[in-house]
Write an enzyme that holds these catalytic residues in place. Structure first.
Site, short mmCIF file in Angstrom:
data_model
loop_
_atom_site.label_atom_id
_atom_site.label_comp_id
_atom_site.label_asym_id
_atom_site.label_seq_id
_atom_site.Cartn_x
_atom_site.Cartn_y
_atom_site.Cartn_z
N THR A 43 1.02 -1.21 0.15
CA THR A 43 0.25 -0.39 0.19
C THR A 43 0.58 1.43 0.01
O THR A 43 0.41 2.06 -0.92
CB THR A 43 -0.56 0.10 1.24
OG1 THR A 43 -2.00 -1.44 0.94
CG2 THR A 43 -1.58 1.73 1.10
N THR A 50 1.47 -4.80 4.38
CA THR A 50 1.28 -5.28 5.47
C THR A 50 0.84 -6.44 6.03
O THR A 50 1.24 -7.03 6.69
CB THR A 50 0.28 -3.85 6.30
OG1 THR A 50 -0.38 -3.84 5.84
CG2 THR A 50 0.72 -2.74 6.33
#
Length: 324
Positions: free
Chosen positions: A11, A87
């Site tokens: 991200t 993540t």
């Protein structure tokens, strides 16, 4: 100081497309452009390793990433390396690297929960603070580190607990190693040492199986021919339905290491209960216990150790040390 920057995607390197969905977009050069202080504070050696969501990361990819780290560290001028990552699997990649890297210079993983299109994206700040940790002389000899939300975590302990919040990562009862405040790095404790393994030519195929109520034994038996080891994510302290114990014993008789972890996020597994299916019953059947090490990290440790063809008693000893 000269730092390495290895980008893998995630991200932190994404922007929203015309449909409003986050997609890979930024290179390492683009990431350094997000804050002037990043380029001003260090001389960077950039390696754009990949640019994908970290659900695409594999143990083979982690191995190649470790080789890239070692390649950058062949330059004695590099004082540390920052790795940007998604993540979803960051804690696994961090642990893999912590297990196989032996250079005392810091390797710091960071990420973001909000993509670069968001006005309050956490990516630039996380990248800046990861750089500050990599530049800190006290970061040496601490193993692979994870820096997110102004906290410094040990690769061994850190876990992702929330799908989207910026404070999604924690080290539980172990606590963070330190924090960053007003661009200064503060250390609270040293990390527990991770037993080191070398990179094997091949990584063993390890199955991770989540135990559930009324689980048929055939689910476990299906892995016997395909897997070289089993990680059973059990209940509580390390207990399973009694009907599964014969299948566990069969796996051990086939020569497969069977390691018990817990579906609880924190706390230790141990052979504490003596009833059928309890931990003591599993230990008598030949299962090992992983202490407080997560299921995903145990899987990676076994993949490395079995890939190196270490004797099973040695793997068990190392795993007990890894799991404390």
């Amino acid at each position: 100081m000269k730092l390495g920057l290895i980008t893998t995607g995630g991200t932190i390197a994404m922007r929203k497309d015309t449909s409003g969905k986050s997609v890979p977009a930024l290179s390492g050069e683009n990431l350094l452009d997000t804050l002037p202080k990043l380029a001003e504070s260090a001389q960077w050696e950039i390696k754009n390793f990949s640019n994908f969501a970290s659900c695409n990361m594999t143990p083979a990819g982690m191995k190649n990433l470790a080789l890239s780290v070692n390649e950058l560290f062949s330059d004695p001028a590099i004082g540390g390396i920052v790795i940007t990552h998604g993540t979803d699997t960051l804690e696994e990649t961090a642990y893999f690297l912590d297990t196989v890297l032996s250079d005392p210079r810091p390797v710091v993983l960071t990420a973001a929960q909000r993509d670069s299109s968001e006005t309050d994206s956490d990516g630039p700040r996380n990248l800046l603070e990861a750089m500050l940790v990599a530049l800190d002389p006290s970061a040496r000899e601490r193993g692979t580190l994870v820096v997110l939300n102004s906290e410094i975590h040990a690769a061994r302990d850190v876990r992702k607990l929330h799908t989207s919040q910026v404070n999604a990562f924690t080290s539980g009862a172990a606590g963070s190693l330190g924090n960053i405040d007003l661009h200064r790095v503060y250390w609270h404790r040293p990390p527990s040492r991770t037993p080191k393994l070398t990179l094997p030519e091949r990584l063993a195929n390890i199955a991770l199986v989540k135990i559930y109520t009324d689980m048929p034994a055939g689910v476990l038996e299906a892995f016997f021919s395909a897997a070289e080891g089993l990680v059973l994510e059990a209940f509580g302290r390390g207990n399973i339905p009694p009907r599964l114990v014969p299948a566990l014993e069969q796996a051990v008789q086939h020569g497969l290491p069977v390691v018990i972890t817990s579906r609880c996020l924190f706390g230790r597994t141990a052979p504490a209960y003596g009833y059928p299916g309890g931990g003591a019953d599993l230990e008598r059947s030949g299962a090992w216990f992983a202490g407080d090490l997560s299921s995903e990290k145990v899987r990676l440790f076994l993949a490395l150790a079995l890939g190196l063809q270490l004797p099973l008693p040695e793997i068990k000893r190392l795993l007990e040390a890894a799991g404390r």
